[in-house]
Scaffold this active site. Sequence first.
Site, PDB file in Angstrom:
ATOM      1  N   TYR A  32      62.492  58.244  30.704  1.00  0.00           N
ATOM      2  CA  TYR A  32      63.777  58.901  30.171  1.00  0.00           C
ATOM      3  C   TYR A  32      63.780  59.145  28.932  1.00  0.00           C
ATOM      4  CZ  TYR A  32      65.278  54.518  27.683  1.00  0.00           C
ATOM      5  OH  TYR A  32      65.603  53.565  26.731  1.00  0.00           O
ATOM      6  N   LYS A 149      58.496  55.503  26.987  1.00  0.00           N
ATOM      7  CA  LYS A 149      59.861  55.217  27.123  1.00  0.00           C
ATOM      8  C   LYS A 149      60.231  55.115  28.673  1.00  0.00           C
ATOM      9  CE  LYS A 149      63.952  56.910  24.917  1.00  0.00           C
ATOM     10  NZ  LYS A 149      64.574  55.533  24.614  1.00  0.00           N
ATOM     11  N   GLU A 182      60.242  45.893  16.785  1.00  0.00           N
ATOM     12  CA  GLU A 182      61.508  46.778  16.830  1.00  0.00           C
ATOM     13  C   GLU A 182      62.523  45.942  17.263  1.00  0.00           C
ATOM     14  OE1 GLU A 182      60.795  49.976  19.440  1.00  0.00           O
ATOM     15  OE2 GLU A 182      60.098  48.732  21.020  1.00  0.00           O
ATOM     16  N   LEU A 206      58.385  51.887  20.275  1.00  0.00           N
ATOM     17  CA  LEU A 206      58.622  53.062  20.632  1.00  0.00           C
ATOM     18  C   LEU A 206      58.604  54.064  19.527  1.00  0.00           C
ATOM     19  CD1 LEU A 206      59.637  54.584  23.325  1.00  0.00           C
ATOM     20  CD2 LEU A 206      61.923  54.935  22.087  1.00  0.00           C
TER      21      LEU A 206
END
Length: 285
Positions: A32, A149, A182, A206
């Site tokens: 996505y 992702k 992250e 990511l």
Amino acid sequence: MSTAYLNGEYLPLSEARVSPLDRGFLFGDGIYEVIPSYNGRMVGFTPHIERMQRGLATVGINLDWSVEQWRELCTSLMKMNDMGNLGLYLHVTRGQDTTRFHAYPEGVSPTVFAFVIDIPPEQTVDRNLVKTLKVSSARDQRWQHCDIKSTALLGNVMHFQQGYAAGNNETILYNERDELTEGSACNVYVIKDGVVNTPPLDHQILPGITRLILLDILRKDGSIPVQERVIPMSEVLAADEIWLTSSSKEIAPVIMIDGKPVGSGEPGPVWEAAQKLYSANKFNY
Ligand code: PDD
């Protein structure tokens, strides 16, 4: 009611239907994107689409859409949904199978779904007005492909919930060596003595498009030094400033981590300078 797109058709979101045999539903087998847009102007459209195409290729989902086809879809959705502050949510799964079997099925067309989500207005550049965030920290328990992702977000959702349940806005994560990775839905920056530090791109994080744009803007401007390097959590806890970035947040200052103030406990001067540069240049991407 907002207008969505599903497999070639624009329709009211409430009428969009996919089969329970869709691989996205059964396995979280999809990729996505979320692209921010403000009154019809998108930020980072091309790098967002390129990241999605890389993700699809990596997991072997064959969808031969050009960048221009995606642009047409995004432009139509913005128009049909009256512009404003919209996140364009794009979602491609491996498609609808006839049974539940782990192997990639042959001859199945990918499911393409898109709709819009409201995002906050463009970030202020004023230290006194900006919404400040509080975060929890936790050991990163997600999989080894955080650079993809994927729509399979249960690990991220569970981490987000940890922070949320503790009354915080996010959870920032560290690996088994106590190194920052992250946030559950954002990239993280640690500012010390005027230098912006952020973890390097690898399988643990990511490759955020806001990160890509911000680092490029900062490096071209040259007034704020940037380092991509491994960051021990001890440095996170001793930071002057901590920021989070994502397509919906732009650059967000963190003022508290695990109940302790970050630096002075207020948004810092480096944040203000960086957000000013980002706001002035983001539409060039
Ligand atoms: N989240 N890291 C993770 C795990 C993310 O989910 C996101 C984005 C980012 C920042 O990427 P970008 O700058 O390209 O938005 C980093 C999106 C917005 C979401 O899932 O809603």
